[in-house]
Design an enzyme around this catalytic site. Structure first.
Site, PDB file in Angstrom:
ATOM      1  N   THR A   1       0.992  -1.183  -0.055  1.00  0.00           N
ATOM      2  CA  THR A   1      -0.026   0.027  -0.158  1.00  0.00           C
ATOM      3  C   THR A   1       0.733   1.211  -0.034  1.00  0.00           C
ATOM      4  O   THR A   1       2.206   1.081  -0.089  1.00  0.00           O
ATOM      5  CB  THR A   1      -0.878  -0.022   1.238  1.00  0.00           C
ATOM      6  OG1 THR A   1      -0.230   0.499   2.183  1.00  0.00           O
ATOM      7  CG2 THR A   1      -1.436  -1.294   1.452  1.00  0.00           C
ATOM      8  N   CYS A   2       0.393   2.587   0.011  1.00  0.00           N
ATOM      9  CA  CYS A   2       0.997   3.723  -0.001  1.00  0.00           C
ATOM     10  C   CYS A   2       1.929   3.818   1.573  1.00  0.00           C
ATOM     11  O   CYS A   2       2.967   4.438   1.415  1.00  0.00           O
ATOM     12  CB  CYS A   2       0.336   5.009  -0.462  1.00  0.00           C
ATOM     13  SG  CYS A   2      -1.022   5.002   0.996  1.00  0.00           S
TER      14      CYS A   2
ATOM     15  N   ARG B   1       2.477   1.025   3.406  1.00  0.00           N
ATOM     16  CA  ARG B   1       3.512  -0.164   3.814  1.00  0.00           C
ATOM     17  C   ARG B   1       3.721  -1.134   2.753  1.00  0.00           C
ATOM     18  O   ARG B   1       2.976  -1.299   1.915  1.00  0.00           O
ATOM     19  CB  ARG B   1       2.815  -0.898   5.173  1.00  0.00           C
ATOM     20  CG  ARG B   1       1.523  -1.656   4.888  1.00  0.00           C
ATOM     21  CD  ARG B   1       0.778  -2.157   6.020  1.00  0.00           C
ATOM     22  NE  ARG B   1       0.336  -1.186   7.203  1.00  0.00           N
ATOM     23  CZ  ARG B   1       1.162  -1.093   8.166  1.00  0.00           C
ATOM     24  NH1 ARG B   1       2.349  -1.768   8.363  1.00  0.00           N
ATOM     25  NH2 ARG B   1       0.949  -0.017   9.153  1.00  0.00           N
TER      26      ARG B   1
ATOM     27  N   SER C   1      -2.008   1.720  11.549  1.00  0.00           N
ATOM     28  CA  SER C   1      -2.336   2.630  10.376  1.00  0.00           C
ATOM     29  C   SER C   1      -1.548   4.253  10.763  1.00  0.00           C
ATOM     30  O   SER C   1      -1.522   4.611  11.934  1.00  0.00           O
ATOM     31  CB  SER C   1      -3.471   2.651   9.993  1.00  0.00           C
ATOM     32  OG  SER C   1      -3.883   1.501   9.560  1.00  0.00           O
TER      33      SER C   1
ATOM     34  N   GLU D   1      -8.954   3.916  10.379  1.00  0.00           N
ATOM     35  CA  GLU D   1      -9.139   4.045   9.100  1.00  0.00           C
ATOM     36  C   GLU D   1      -9.695   2.730   8.400  1.00  0.00           C
ATOM     37  O   GLU D   1      -9.091   1.317   8.914  1.00  0.00           O
ATOM     38  CB  GLU D   1      -7.960   4.567   8.210  1.00  0.00           C
ATOM     39  CG  GLU D   1      -6.640   3.828   8.090  1.00  0.00           C
ATOM     40  CD  GLU D   1      -6.461   2.966   7.125  1.00  0.00           C
ATOM     41  OE1 GLU D   1      -7.328   2.974   6.285  1.00  0.00           O
ATOM     42  OE2 GLU D   1      -5.558   2.358   7.100  1.00  0.00           O
TER      43      GLU D   1
ATOM     44  N   GLN E   1      -9.748   1.429   5.189  1.00  0.00           N
ATOM     45  CA  GLN E   1      -9.227   1.095   3.916  1.00  0.00           C
ATOM     46  C   GLN E   1      -8.164  -0.028   3.964  1.00  0.00           C
ATOM     47  O   GLN E   1      -8.076  -0.956   3.237  1.00  0.00           O
ATOM     48  CB  GLN E   1      -8.190   2.286   3.367  1.00  0.00           C
ATOM     49  CG  GLN E   1      -8.012   2.188   1.825  1.00  0.00           C
ATOM     50  CD  GLN E   1      -7.330   3.284   1.317  1.00  0.00           C
ATOM     51  OE1 GLN E   1      -6.789   4.227   1.917  1.00  0.00           O
ATOM     52  NE2 GLN E   1      -7.158   3.361  -0.092  1.00  0.00           N
TER      53      GLN E   1
ATOM     54  N   MET F   1      -6.039  22.045   1.260  1.00  0.00           N
ATOM     55  CA  MET F   1      -6.805  21.442   2.490  1.00  0.00           C
ATOM     56  C   MET F   1      -8.378  21.672   2.131  1.00  0.00           C
ATOM     57  O   MET F   1      -9.246  20.801   2.357  1.00  0.00           O
ATOM     58  CB  MET F   1      -6.511  22.270   3.751  1.00  0.00           C
ATOM     59  CG  MET F   1      -6.921  21.587   5.039  1.00  0.00           C
ATOM     60  SD  MET F   1      -6.649  22.467   6.669  1.00  0.00           S
ATOM     61  CE  MET F   1      -4.653  22.278   6.169  1.00  0.00           C
TER      62      MET F   1
END
Length: 423
Positions: A49-50, A52, A111, A116, A118, A195
């Site tokens: 993943t982004c 890990r 995380s 989260e 996802q 933001m």
């Protein structure tokens, strides 16, 4: 069979290295293809993943070191960095600690944003791919399904996923408190700050139907509006647009107020006092603070949102303590299952040997048993079988119990020696 997990995460590795390992899945074939060819690897899972990249494998106990070196070499090759560079980013867990880490990852306790949702989907997808590559077996199948069960318990029995912990989600949470439902509401985005754009994305996912974008540079307003299928307007049109919208998110670099109290008061009068939610995340502020004093106007600035985020993060941390207790229960259940596997072959051999002795003795007595009626012969066999089962019951139950107390291997070895089960 041992369990080995080697990986890196946002805590140990820069994004540039994690990106290489993630992209390499697309550019040079999936790592599972190589992992399945390693003699020291029996089962494998590859998670990228982004935040890990982790490899989980089952390996024979005597081959754990060989497997670890092979995994590191594979990761270094795919990331196109030296082994020494890679090792600075890596962590490694084995057996119980590997199981514990996987359960914490699947439950989002490890995380970047605790709670989260996802990551659980990403672990499930990694598992689906591993099954598709025929890279899993009994051990990993059981570990992964148990990890999913643990993650489900954490999400249903704690509030770890409740409460917004980002400014964007905090804006959504506040908007829901004010309006209840957001379907059909309209939004004005003032400025092109990252933001405010992120907050707008979160609100649009809640069913916002219309978006206007105002910016000092009209071309930039058109560009942002295009991302959201919205309408670009000039700063001069803001007073008119205020009549139509329910939510305003402002984030410009203007030195003076972009929305004044007078402008907001005029809009409220013309919109028949419908609620107006103003989110000012600019520094210096874009919206005159006194505008929040007007009836039916709700004004929040970046400090208000950050306070809510900090409070919610504290609440999630409190729920994480409950989650850790649940995970320890689930981890213990899984480790008990693994321990029971260690003594099962001994129990099987023990039962086979005793039952073999019983059958041999019955065969020796066949000549005199022929004088008995068929019913009496059956009674004799039933009696002998019952005695054998009662003799087997206590040591078998004891062996299973000791396996849960981590003494199973010692007791199994003693049983094999006492009854010469190796022969």
């Amino acid at each position: 069979m041992g369990i080995l997990l080697i990986g890196m995460s946002h805590k140990t590795s820069p994004l540039a290295i994690r990106e290489r390992l993630s992209l390499s899945c697309e550019n040079s074939g999936h790592p599972l293809e190589r992992l399945r060819q390693m003699p020291s690897v029996r089962e494998a899972l590859y998670l990228a993943t982004c935040n890990r990249v982790e490899v989980l494998v089952c390996t024979p106990d005597q081959a754990e070191r060989e497997a670890g070196e092979g995994l590191k070499a594979l990761l270094a090759e795919r990331a196109k960095i030296t082994l020494s560079e890679l090792e600075r980013c890596l962590y490694a867990f084995s057996d119980a600690e590997a199981v514990r880490h996987l359960f914490r990852v699947a439950s989002s306790l490890d995380s970047l944003v605790m709670g989260e949702a996802q990551i659980l989907g990403q672990v499930k997808e990694a598992y689906r791919v591993a099954v598709e590559h025929e890279a899993t077996g009994m051990m990993l199948n059981r570990i992964l399904h148990h990890a999913f069960q643990a993650a489900k318990r954490v999400r249903t029995e704690t509030g770890i996923a409740d409460n917004a912990v980002s400014v964007g989600f905090a804006a959504v949470e506040l908007a829901k408190k004010i309006f209840g439902r957001l379907e059909g509401k309209a939004i004005l985005l003032v400025g092109a700050g990252e933001m405010s754009e992120l907050a707008a994305r979160h609100l649009l996912k809640q069913g916002i139907s219309t978006i206007f974008v105002a910016n000092r540079t009209y071309a930039r307003a058109e560009e942002i509006a295009g991302l959201f299928e919205g309408t670009a307007v000039s700063l001069e049109q803001i007073p008119e647009v205020l009549k139509k919208v329910d939510i305003v998110i402002s984030s410009t670099g203007a030195p003076d107020y972009v929305l004044t109290r007078e402008m907001v008061a005029s809009a409220l009068h013309r919109r028949k006092n419908r609620f107006l939610f103003l989110i000012d995340i600019a520094v210096p502020r874009d919206i005159e603070p006194s505008a929040g004093e007007i009836d039916n106007v709700y004004l929040y600035n970046i400090d208000h949102l950050q306070e809510l985020v900090d409070e919610n993060r504290h609440l999630r941390e409190r729920e994480a303590a409950k989650a850790e207790i649940i995970l320890e229960e689930e981890i213990q259940n899984h480790l008990d299952w693994i321990s029971s596997l260690e003594v099962v072959p001994t129990i099987v051999r023990f039962r086979e040997k005793i039952e073999g002795i019983m059958k041999a003795e019955l065969e020796k007595s066949a000549s005199w048993r022929q004088a008995l009626s068929e019913s009496d012969q059956n009674h004799v066999e039933s009696l002998v079988s019952s005695v054998v089962n009662k003799i087997l019951h206590e040591p078998t139950a004891c062996l299973r119990e000791e396996s849960r107390n981590r003494n199973g291997l010692a007791y199994a070895a003693a049983l094999r020696r006492l009854f010469k089960l190796e022969k």
